[in-house]
Design a protein around this motif. Structure first.
Motif, PDB file in Angstrom:
ATOM      1  N   ILE A   1     -12.142 115.165 -45.740  1.00  0.00           N
ATOM      2  CA  ILE A   1     -11.861 113.911 -46.443  1.00  0.00           C
ATOM      3  C   ILE A   1     -12.968 112.914 -46.106  1.00  0.00           C
ATOM      4  CG2 ILE A   1     -10.270 111.972 -46.697  1.00  0.00           C
ATOM      5  CD1 ILE A   1      -8.038 113.888 -45.765  1.00  0.00           C
ATOM      6  N   SER A   2     -13.509 112.274 -47.117  1.00  0.00           N
ATOM      7  CA  SER A   2     -14.435 111.167 -46.915  1.00  0.00           C
ATOM      8  C   SER A   2     -13.735 109.879 -47.303  1.00  0.00           C
ATOM      9  CB  SER A   2     -15.690 111.322 -47.788  1.00  0.00           C
ATOM     10  OG  SER A   2     -16.526 112.309 -47.276  1.00  0.00           O
ATOM     11  N   VAL A   3     -13.836 108.904 -46.447  1.00  0.00           N
ATOM     12  CA  VAL A   3     -13.230 107.595 -46.693  1.00  0.00           C
ATOM     13  C   VAL A   3     -14.355 106.566 -46.680  1.00  0.00           C
ATOM     14  CG1 VAL A   3     -11.625 105.854 -45.837  1.00  0.00           C
ATOM     15  CG2 VAL A   3     -11.091 108.284 -45.569  1.00  0.00           C
ATOM     16  N   TRP A   4     -14.420 105.777 -47.722  1.00  0.00           N
ATOM     17  CA  TRP A   4     -15.429 104.714 -47.813  1.00  0.00           C
ATOM     18  C   TRP A   4     -14.697 103.388 -47.688  1.00  0.00           C
ATOM     19  CZ3 TRP A   4     -20.691 105.756 -49.183  1.00  0.00           C
ATOM     20  CH2 TRP A   4     -20.961 107.113 -49.366  1.00  0.00           C
ATOM     21  N   ASN A   5     -15.056 102.595 -46.706  1.00  0.00           N
ATOM     22  CA  ASN A   5     -14.434 101.297 -46.448  1.00  0.00           C
ATOM     23  C   ASN A   5     -15.372 100.161 -46.779  1.00  0.00           C
ATOM     24  OD1 ASN A   5     -11.961 102.087 -45.311  1.00  0.00           O
ATOM     25  ND2 ASN A   5     -12.908 102.389 -43.322  1.00  0.00           N
ATOM     26  N   SER A   6     -14.776  99.011 -47.061  1.00  0.00           N
ATOM     27  CA  SER A   6     -15.559  97.779 -47.092  1.00  0.00           C
ATOM     28  C   SER A   6     -15.818  97.378 -45.644  1.00  0.00           C
ATOM     29  CB  SER A   6     -14.784  96.687 -47.831  1.00  0.00           C
ATOM     30  OG  SER A   6     -13.814  96.114 -46.990  1.00  0.00           O
ATOM     31  N   PRO A   7     -16.674  96.409 -45.412  1.00  0.00           N
ATOM     32  CA  PRO A   7     -16.943  95.984 -44.037  1.00  0.00           C
ATOM     33  C   PRO A   7     -15.807  95.184 -43.400  1.00  0.00           C
ATOM     34  CG  PRO A   7     -18.379  94.829 -45.587  1.00  0.00           C
ATOM     35  CD  PRO A   7     -17.573  95.797 -46.376  1.00  0.00           C
ATOM     36  N   TYR A   8     -14.767  94.871 -44.154  1.00  0.00           N
ATOM     37  CA  TYR A   8     -13.681  94.061 -43.619  1.00  0.00           C
ATOM     38  C   TYR A   8     -12.838  94.847 -42.616  1.00  0.00           C
ATOM     39  CZ  TYR A   8     -14.819  90.888 -47.439  1.00  0.00           C
ATOM     40  OH  TYR A   8     -15.470  90.044 -48.289  1.00  0.00           O
ATOM     41  N   THR A   9     -12.490  94.187 -41.540  1.00  0.00           N
ATOM     42  CA  THR A   9     -11.691  94.812 -40.485  1.00  0.00           C
ATOM     43  C   THR A   9     -10.366  95.326 -41.032  1.00  0.00           C
ATOM     44  OG1 THR A   9     -12.706  93.375 -38.842  1.00  0.00           O
ATOM     45  CG2 THR A   9     -10.639  94.417 -38.224  1.00  0.00           C
ATOM     46  N   ARG A  10      -9.742  94.580 -41.921  1.00  0.00           N
ATOM     47  CA  ARG A  10      -8.425  94.984 -42.426  1.00  0.00           C
ATOM     48  C   ARG A  10      -8.481  96.310 -43.187  1.00  0.00           C
ATOM     49  NH1 ARG A  10      -9.759  90.443 -45.684  1.00  0.00           N
ATOM     50  NH2 ARG A  10     -10.032  91.017 -47.862  1.00  0.00           N
ATOM     51  N   THR A  11      -9.590  96.598 -43.866  1.00  0.00           N
ATOM     52  CA  THR A  11      -9.682  97.884 -44.569  1.00  0.00           C
ATOM     53  C   THR A  11      -9.881  99.020 -43.582  1.00  0.00           C
ATOM     54  OG1 THR A  11     -12.074  97.745 -44.937  1.00  0.00           O
ATOM     55  CG2 THR A  11     -10.636  96.807 -46.633  1.00  0.00           C
ATOM     56  N   GLN A  12     -10.623  98.760 -42.526  1.00  0.00           N
ATOM     57  CA  GLN A  12     -10.812  99.780 -41.498  1.00  0.00           C
ATOM     58  C   GLN A  12      -9.493 100.073 -40.793  1.00  0.00           C
ATOM     59  OE1 GLN A  12     -13.946  98.015 -39.202  1.00  0.00           O
ATOM     60  NE2 GLN A  12     -15.439  98.276 -40.840  1.00  0.00           N
ATOM     61  N   GLN A  13      -8.721  99.044 -40.515  1.00  0.00           N
ATOM     62  CA  GLN A  13      -7.420  99.229 -39.871  1.00  0.00           C
ATOM     63  C   GLN A  13      -6.453  99.987 -40.772  1.00  0.00           C
ATOM     64  OE1 GLN A  13      -6.572  95.102 -39.110  1.00  0.00           O
ATOM     65  NE2 GLN A  13      -7.423  95.175 -37.037  1.00  0.00           N
ATOM     66  N   THR A  14      -6.466  99.674 -42.066  1.00  0.00           N
ATOM     67  CA  THR A  14      -5.597 100.383 -43.006  1.00  0.00           C
ATOM     68  C   THR A  14      -5.961 101.858 -43.067  1.00  0.00           C
ATOM     69  OG1 THR A  14      -5.286  98.390 -44.330  1.00  0.00           O
ATOM     70  CG2 THR A  14      -4.819 100.495 -45.408  1.00  0.00           C
ATOM     71  N   SER A  15      -7.236 102.147 -43.165  1.00  0.00           N
ATOM     72  CA  SER A  15      -7.685 103.544 -43.207  1.00  0.00           C
ATOM     73  C   SER A  15      -7.284 104.287 -41.947  1.00  0.00           C
ATOM     74  CB  SER A  15      -9.192 103.622 -43.382  1.00  0.00           C
ATOM     75  OG  SER A  15      -9.549 103.213 -44.663  1.00  0.00           O
ATOM     76  N   GLU A  16      -7.499 103.670 -40.801  1.00  0.00           N
ATOM     77  CA  GLU A  16      -7.146 104.313 -39.545  1.00  0.00           C
ATOM     78  C   GLU A  16      -5.651 104.610 -39.478  1.00  0.00           C
ATOM     79  OE1 GLU A  16      -8.627 101.784 -36.439  1.00  0.00           O
ATOM     80  OE2 GLU A  16     -10.713 102.141 -37.006  1.00  0.00           O
TER      81      GLU A  16
END
Length: 122
Positions: free
Chosen positions: A21-36
């Motif tokens: 799986i490849s996940v592409w995030n925006s630089p925003y912390t909230r998107t990284q937290q959601t993905s994690e």
């Protein structure tokens, strides 16, 4: 919380056969937290997370007063919501161009990317 638990149970079934799986995030912390949070529920998959600054919300500029914001909105109404560039911000057309280049990047490297994509923009 019950709905979230049901979602994650079904999510695990959905990704049972996907190994990469490849996940592409925006630089925003909230998107990284959601993905994690979401990806922590997937077992036995190789997950590659990438950050791309083009995956972010529209920049609305800096409004210093409500009057200034109201004037800017009236100006936008007179011209075009899509093409009007807010002072110190970007237009809908700017966002479209930015995201289009991101999608072109995905197509360019599609053979070298993993099998599945997930996008987080907010």
């Amino acid at each position: 919380m019950v709905i979230l638990n049901i979602f994650f149970k079904n999510f695990d079934i959905l990704f049972f056969f996907i190994q990469k799986i490849s996940v592409w995030n925006s630089p925003y912390t909230r998107t990284q937290q959601t993905s994690e949070t979401v990806l922590s529920q997937i077992e036995n998959a190789h997950i590659k997370i990438k950050e791309d600054p083009r995956l972010r919300e529209q920049e609305w500029g800096n409004f210093y007063t409500l009057d200034q914001a109201a004037k800017e909105n009236e100006e936008r109404k007179r011209h075009s919501y899509f093409f009007y560039r807010i002072k110190d911000g970007e237009s809908g057309a700017d966002v479209y161009d930015r995201i289009s280049t991101f999608l072109e990047t995905l197509l360019k490297y599609k053979d070298s990317l993993f099998e599945s994509f997930q996008f987080q923009t907010k």
